[in-house]
Design a protein around this motif. Sequence first.
Motif, mmCIF file in Angstrom:
data_model
loop_
_atom_site.group_PDB
_atom_site.id
_atom_site.type_symbol
_atom_site.label_atom_id
_atom_site.label_comp_id
_atom_site.label_asym_id
_atom_site.label_seq_id
_atom_site.Cartn_x
_atom_site.Cartn_y
_atom_site.Cartn_z
ATOM 1 N N GLN A 73 10.781 -23.488 12.344
ATOM 2 C CA GLN A 73 11.643 -22.844 13.329
ATOM 3 C C GLN A 73 11.809 -21.354 13.030
ATOM 4 N N ASP A 82 5.950 -26.242 21.178
ATOM 5 C CA ASP A 82 7.082 -25.332 20.952
ATOM 6 C C ASP A 82 6.844 -24.015 21.690
ATOM 7 N N ASN A 120 8.589 -19.805 14.170
ATOM 8 C CA ASN A 120 8.659 -19.695 15.632
ATOM 9 C C ASN A 120 9.491 -18.478 16.053
#
Lengths: 385, 385
Positions: free
Chosen positions: A185, A278, A188
Motif C-alpha cells: 500500500q 489496485d 501504491n
Amino acid sequence: MLNFDYRNPTHIVFGKDRLAELDQLVPANARVLVTYGGGSVKRFGTLDKVITALGDRVVFEFGGIEANPKYDTLARAAELARRESIDFLLAVGGGSVMDGTKFIALAAKFDGDSSSLLHHGFNPVPVTEVLPVGTVATLPATGSEMNAFAVVSHQGGKFPVTHPQSFPVFSVLDPSLTFSLPKIQVANGVVDSFVHVVEQYVTFPVDARVQDRMAEGILKTLIEVGPVTVAEPENYNARANLVWSATSALNGMIGSGVPADWTTHMIGHELTAMFGIDHAQTLAVVLPSVWRVRKEQKRAKLLQYAERVWDITSGDEDSRIEQAIAATQAFFEQVGLKTRLRDYDVPQERIADVVAALEAHGMTALSETGDLGLDSSREILELAW
Amino acid sequence: MLNFDYRNPTHIVFGKDRLAELDQLVPANARVLVTYGGGSVKRFGTLDKVITALGDRVVFEFGGIEANPKYDTLARAAELARRESIDFLLAVGGGSVMDGTKFIALAAKFDGDSSSLLHHGFNPVPVTEVLPVGTVATLPATGSEMNAFAVVSHQGGKFPVTHPQSFPVFSVLDPSLTFSLPKIQVANGVVDSFVHVVEQYVTFPVDARVQDRMAEGILKTLIEVGPVTVAEPENYNARANLVWSATSALNGMIGSGVPADWTTHMIGHELTAMFGIDHAQTLAVVLPSVWRVRKEQKRAKLLQYAERVWDITSGDEDSRIEQAIAATQAFFEQVGLKTRLRDYDVPQERIADVVAALEAHGMTALSETGDLGLDSSREILELAW
C-alpha cells in the motif's frame, strides 16, 4: 501561463501526536459520524484514539467502506447520517474512506435519488447543503485529504464527484499513523502520487515556471524517499516527506495555470473496475505507454522531465525521452509494482473489452488536448500488455 | 520535518481580463469601501474598471494609503467604514494598500483604541469580528494578497499585525495590471520575493524536501525572469511568473514544517523607518551580511543553496558559500538595486542609532534559533555599510 482559479480552504494539521487536537478541530456539541474502512484503524488503535479525543460528543460509527468505495455502501451511511441528525463527518482512513465520506456528506443532504450525483463528471453536483467533513488520513496516496474530489464506484464504473464545499474542513496528517501499512500500500501510494504529478506536468509547455519546478521537486522527492519509506516503514522523515508529497501532488497548487492530461487515470479506472487491479498498479501499467504513444505531443515536456528530474542529458532527443520513460518504469518496479498488463494476469484479448468500456463511459476524447481517441487507447493498452 | 499547521482560504483569481468577475466575487448588495494608494490606479484606469465591475453596489472610496501605511491614515479609513456601515473592503494596489486594508478590517469592528492592536506581534489580535477584504493586486512583491499578515507604521516603528480572518477572501492577480509600474518598483518586488523565500529556506536542515525544492524553484524562477521582467514590462509570461513567484513566496506553503529566520526583515524595517529606504532595498543591503555573519549556523543550507540554486560546485565549502552570496548580491544589482548601506547615503556613524532602535523594539533575539543579539546586528550593519 494559463488563467486559473486556486482556492483550497482545508486546514492541514501535520505531524506527530496531533490526534488529541481533534477536540479543538471538531465543533463542540457536534453529533459526529466516524467513518472507516476494513478495520485496520481499529486493529492499530487509531480509531480508539480518535473516539477518545472526541470526548463526550455523541459519536456514531460506520465501518466497512471498501477500496474503490461503492455507491450502495455510501448511500447506507448517508441514510444513517440523516436518521441520526449527524452534523459532522470524520473520515479515518485512506483515499477510499475520504472519498466515500465526501460523497456521504453530499448525499446526506440531498433530497432525491443520490445516485444521480454520480453523473456530473468534474462539474459541481447540484447540492445546496453539504455536511462538513474532517479527515484523519492514514494512507499517503490520493491527495483526497486536501481537495474537493471523490471517486465513487457504481455498476462497474468509477465516477468523479465534486462540489465547492467538498474540501475537508481539516485533515490530520500524522505520518506515524501510516507506519503499520502493508508495504504494497505504501508502494501504491508512491506511484499514485508520482502519477498525479506527471499528469499535471508532462503535457505541453505554457511557461509556468513555479508550477513546473514544484512538480519536479515533488517528483525528485518521491524518487529519493519512495524506496526508503517502503523499506523502512518507521523512518519518520522519509514517511513525512512521502505524506506531504502525496498531499502536494493533488491539492491544486501544481495544477494551477497549466494543462492536465488524466488519460492514465481514465484508462486505469477501467482496469480496476474490470479486473480489480489496485488503482496505483493500473497507473504504473498505463503511464509509460501513454508517454510512448503521445511522444510527439509531449516532446518538449518529456525532454524537460528527462533533464530536470532524471539528469538525463546525453543522446539525441528520442533517446533521452526513452531513457526517461525507462527510468520511470524502473522506479515503479523498484518500489515494488509491476508495470506490464500481463503481469496482472490480464489476457491480451480482453483489451477489446477495456476499449469498449472506455467507449461506454464516454472516454473517447482524452488527453490535455482532447484528441486521444479509442484507437490510441487501444494502442496504449497493447503496448502496455 | 517540523510539525506544522497550514491553512490558506484565499481564492486566487489569476490571469488576463479577470476584473469583470468582481461582480461575482463581491457579495451582491454589499456596501463596499474601495481603498487605494497614491493615485496610480486612477491614472492607469484600474480604479475605473473596478468601480464599473461593482455595478450598482453602494461604493465609497478611500485613497491616499501611503507606502509603509501609517496607523493614523488607516484609523481614519476605519472610522469611515464604521460611519458608512461598510460591509466589504476592496483593496486596489500593492502590499501597502493590502496590508493597510487588512488593518482597517480589524480596526473597523474594534471597540476601543485600535492602536492597541499594533502590539501583539505575530499573535492574533483580540478581535472577534473582521470585515471581509478582497484585493486587486497591482504590485507583485509582498505576498499580502494571499496571507493573513499586515505591517503598519506608527510613531517611527513598523508593527506586524495578524488574525486568522485576515486572509483576503479573494485576490485578483492580473499580471497585465502591473505593466505600468515604474521599473524600480518591479525590481523591488523581485528582491522582496527572493528574500521572503530565502528567509524560510537558508536556516538549518530539517529534511523537508518538498518545501526545499519548492523554495529553490521559486528562487530559480526569480533569477530567470527577474531581469527580463524589469527590462520588458509588457512581456506577459515573464510578469506572470514574477506575480505567481511573489505570491508563492509568502502564502505559507514553503514555510510549512521548516524554521524561518526573519532577521533581514527586522533589521530592514528599522532602516526604512529611520532613513526612508524602500523596503526591498533594505533587504538587498542586509541579507548578504546576515549570511556572512551567520555562515556557521547556516552552513549546510548555504551549501545546498549554492549547489541547487546557482549550480556552484567547485571550490571548498567556504568558497562555495562566498560564491553563492556574491551571486545573490550580483543578482540584486543586476535587477537594479544597490546592496551597500553607503549607497543609500546612510552615514556609518548612524549604525549605532539603528542598533538602539532594534533594542527599543525588542529585536534582541533574532534568527531561526533566537540567538542573534544586538552585537551581531551591529556586525551585520557594519559589514553591510
